[in-house]
Motif scaffolding. Structure first.
Motif, mmCIF file in Angstrom:
data_model
loop_
_atom_site.group_PDB
_atom_site.id
_atom_site.type_symbol
_atom_site.label_atom_id
_atom_site.label_comp_id
_atom_site.label_asym_id
_atom_site.label_seq_id
_atom_site.Cartn_x
_atom_site.Cartn_y
_atom_site.Cartn_z
ATOM 1 N N GLU A 1 19.579 1.856 -27.067
ATOM 2 C CA GLU A 1 18.376 2.628 -27.719
ATOM 3 C C GLU A 1 17.448 1.571 -28.219
ATOM 4 O OE1 GLU A 1 19.823 6.549 -29.719
ATOM 5 O OE2 GLU A 1 21.586 5.142 -29.741
ATOM 6 N N ILE A 2 16.174 2.061 -27.834
ATOM 7 C CA ILE A 2 15.075 1.157 -28.490
ATOM 8 C C ILE A 2 15.142 1.403 -29.972
ATOM 9 C CG2 ILE A 2 12.623 0.918 -28.499
ATOM 10 C CD1 ILE A 2 12.656 1.758 -25.605
ATOM 11 N N ILE A 3 14.987 0.142 -30.496
ATOM 12 C CA ILE A 3 14.945 0.179 -32.303
ATOM 13 C C ILE A 3 13.721 -0.303 -32.628
ATOM 14 C CG2 ILE A 3 17.481 0.679 -32.625
ATOM 15 C CD1 ILE A 3 17.671 -2.314 -33.190
ATOM 16 N N GLU A 4 13.022 -1.166 -31.871
ATOM 17 C CA GLU A 4 11.720 -1.823 -32.292
ATOM 18 C C GLU A 4 10.818 -1.647 -31.039
ATOM 19 O OE1 GLU A 4 9.563 -5.755 -33.706
ATOM 20 O OE2 GLU A 4 11.728 -5.607 -33.439
ATOM 21 N N PHE A 5 9.630 -1.118 -31.404
ATOM 22 C CA PHE A 5 8.531 -0.864 -30.244
ATOM 23 C C PHE A 5 7.474 -1.699 -30.534
ATOM 24 C CE2 PHE A 5 6.845 2.700 -27.171
ATOM 25 C CZ PHE A 5 5.964 1.913 -26.544
ATOM 26 N N PRO A 6 7.212 -2.865 -30.032
ATOM 27 C CA PRO A 6 6.019 -3.749 -30.493
ATOM 28 C C PRO A 6 5.015 -3.856 -29.510
ATOM 29 C CG PRO A 6 7.945 -5.146 -29.857
ATOM 30 C CD PRO A 6 8.224 -3.710 -29.609
ATOM 31 N N MET A 7 3.600 -3.900 -29.592
ATOM 32 C CA MET A 7 2.766 -4.511 -28.445
ATOM 33 C C MET A 7 1.616 -5.438 -29.112
ATOM 34 S SD MET A 7 1.943 -0.798 -26.863
ATOM 35 C CE MET A 7 1.397 0.132 -28.269
ATOM 36 N N VAL A 8 1.482 -6.219 -28.393
ATOM 37 C CA VAL A 8 0.341 -7.592 -28.747
ATOM 38 C C VAL A 8 -0.416 -7.432 -27.458
ATOM 39 C CG1 VAL A 8 0.154 -9.791 -28.810
ATOM 40 C CG2 VAL A 8 2.210 -8.920 -29.863
ATOM 41 N N LEU A 9 -1.924 -7.183 -28.133
ATOM 42 C CA LEU A 9 -3.086 -6.834 -27.190
ATOM 43 C C LEU A 9 -3.654 -8.240 -26.912
ATOM 44 C CD1 LEU A 9 -4.268 -4.660 -25.650
ATOM 45 C CD2 LEU A 9 -5.882 -4.153 -27.487
ATOM 46 N N ILE A 10 -4.033 -8.644 -25.635
ATOM 47 C CA ILE A 10 -4.884 -10.027 -25.494
ATOM 48 C C ILE A 10 -6.039 -9.480 -24.651
ATOM 49 C CG2 ILE A 10 -4.723 -11.936 -23.785
ATOM 50 C CD1 ILE A 10 -1.788 -11.816 -23.632
ATOM 51 N N ASN A 11 -7.178 -10.234 -25.199
ATOM 52 C CA ASN A 11 -8.427 -9.939 -24.468
ATOM 53 C C ASN A 11 -8.576 -11.046 -23.451
ATOM 54 O OD1 ASN A 11 -11.269 -10.335 -23.946
ATOM 55 N ND2 ASN A 11 -11.674 -9.214 -25.810
ATOM 56 N N GLN B 1 19.806 -1.674 -41.217
ATOM 57 C CA GLN B 1 20.291 -0.289 -41.248
ATOM 58 C C GLN B 1 19.018 0.590 -41.892
ATOM 59 O OE1 GLN B 1 22.845 0.781 -39.128
ATOM 60 N NE2 GLN B 1 21.756 3.048 -39.693
ATOM 61 N N LYS B 2 18.651 -0.028 -43.032
ATOM 62 C CA LYS B 2 17.537 0.777 -43.810
ATOM 63 C C LYS B 2 16.316 0.938 -42.974
ATOM 64 C CE LYS B 2 15.515 0.466 -48.432
ATOM 65 N NZ LYS B 2 14.148 0.883 -48.085
ATOM 66 N N MET B 3 15.919 0.079 -42.150
ATOM 67 C CA MET B 3 14.780 -0.139 -41.397
ATOM 68 C C MET B 3 14.679 1.073 -40.320
ATOM 69 S SD MET B 3 14.046 -3.849 -40.575
ATOM 70 C CE MET B 3 13.404 -5.243 -41.844
ATOM 71 N N VAL B 4 15.948 1.254 -39.636
ATOM 72 C CA VAL B 4 16.070 2.179 -38.772
ATOM 73 C C VAL B 4 16.409 3.555 -39.163
ATOM 74 C CG1 VAL B 4 16.595 0.732 -36.832
ATOM 75 C CG2 VAL B 4 18.341 1.742 -38.315
ATOM 76 N N ASP B 5 16.952 3.690 -40.364
ATOM 77 C CA ASP B 5 17.132 5.047 -41.134
ATOM 78 C C ASP B 5 15.706 5.577 -41.486
ATOM 79 O OD1 ASP B 5 19.872 4.936 -40.638
ATOM 80 O OD2 ASP B 5 20.353 4.093 -42.551
ATOM 81 N N GLU B 6 15.078 4.750 -41.920
ATOM 82 C CA GLU B 6 13.619 5.243 -42.350
ATOM 83 C C GLU B 6 12.725 5.483 -41.363
ATOM 84 O OE1 GLU B 6 12.626 2.405 -45.102
ATOM 85 O OE2 GLU B 6 13.830 3.384 -46.957
#
Length: 340
Positions: free
Chosen positions: A141-151, A185-190
């Motif tokens: 299961e995904i627990i972090e969704f990051p995106m970085v944008l390049i010009n 655990q606190k990060m994903v619980d919140e």
């Protein structure tokens, strides 16, 4: 994704087999090519036409560059005030691409060929639940969704997005997962569940007018993020796979084809090292991994690689996109519909 992460999630061997077959096919198609006297077809013109006289000039320059020693390459790059870091093949590619870019800029003013594709590239590198020894059939299961944008015009990282995700099938993170990713655990619980986080990601892309005003593409480090993690997560969350993520740039394939190295040399740490770069941040952090992947992409763009879409999802299956396919960006992002 880095080497350790690949080892954790490498039980889907069919993806690698597919990539190997594609690499063999591409190698066979190049057997009769004379690298010293032919244009660099790893980044073809937008119309696929090499008849313009500028490509003959580029081919002759490529032949000369191929015969240069490492010291000669470094001196020439220094004279041109270009980056002198990296192994010999990287420096050769950088010098060839500089000359090619100069010639194409000259001819573009006269209506000649150009080699520009996307306005922006969006790097995505998910983190997912894991065990030290994942049991058979384990659903990540995904627990972090990051995106970085390049010009791609200014060759800069211009923005980033990050949200943690609350897992629902296995809400308790393993000690191994916490230690590996730094996600507590606190990060994903919140955090919010995946559908809500996906809505935030879509809104972020829409606010930047990607797919409407600006042409863009998704980029990942390998096939896993989209074909495996997002695919599994959408099924678990009972939502349809988002249209904007159905095609992407697999930077490992692009790197291997552009610098002509085997797939074994396209892990994140190896790519950084061969380009003379150091990892910045915390390994296995999704956002930091994304930023480092973006740094590789920027260096490749600077060296003349076009980073075209090369993989896609169709009917739940991973497929390769041939370099001869029409160039197209990702569609405007919209929230996917429920599967119910």
């Amino acid at each position: 994704m880095d080497e350790h992460k690949e080892n954790i999630y490498s039980h889907d061997v069919r993806l690698e087999m597919s990539d190997t077959r594609l690499a063999i096919e591409k190698s066979c198609s190049r057997l009769n090519a004379d690298e010293d006297s032919s244009p660099d077809t790893s980044s073809p013109p937008a119309n696929g036409d090499y008849s313009h006289p500028v490509y003959k000039e580029i081919a002759l320059a490529n032949g000369h560059i191929n015969r240069m020693s490492k010291d000669e390459l470094r001196k020439k790059l220094a004279d041109l005030k270009l980056d002198t870091r990296g192994v010999k093949d990287v420096m050769k590619k950088r010098l060839k691409s500089h000359y090619k870019k100069q010639k194409l800029m000259q001819t573009a003013a006269e209506g000649g060929p150009t080699d520009t594709y996307y306005d922006y590239i969006c790097v995505v590198d998910f983190e997912a639940t894991c065990e030290e020894d994942n049991p058979a059939g384990f659903l990540h299961e995904i627990i972090e969704f990051p995106m970085v944008l390049i010009n791609t015009r200014t060759l800069e990282i211009v923005d980033s997005f990050q949200e943690y995700v609350k897992p629902e099938l296995n809400p308790q993170l393993s000690d191994f997962c916490v230690k590996l990713t730094g996600i507590t655990q606190k990060m994903v619980d919140e955090a919010e569940p995946f559908p809500s986080v996906l809505e935030k990601a879509v809104a972020w892309l829409q606010e930047r007018e990607l797919g409407t005003k600006y042409k863009y593409a998704i980029l990942t480090d390998g096939a896993w993020d989209m074909s495996k993690f997002l695919n599994i997560q959408c099924r678990l969350s009972r939502i349809r796979y988002p249209q904007f993520a159905k095609k992407w740039i697999n930077i490992r394939k692009s790197y291997g084809n552009f610098y002509k190295v085997p797939r074994t040399q396209t892990k994140l740490s190896t790519m950084l090292d061969k380009l003379g770069l150091k990892y910045e941040g915390r390994p296995h952090s999704g956002l930091d991994d994304s930023r480092n992947i973006a740094r590789i992409a920027l260096r490749m763009l600077q060296d003349g690689c076009q980073l075209r879409v090369n993989e896609r999802m169709h009917a739940g299956q991973l497929l390769s996109v041939p370099s001869s396919a029409p160039e197209e960006g990702a569609p405007p992002p919209h929230n996917p519909r429920s599967r119910d």
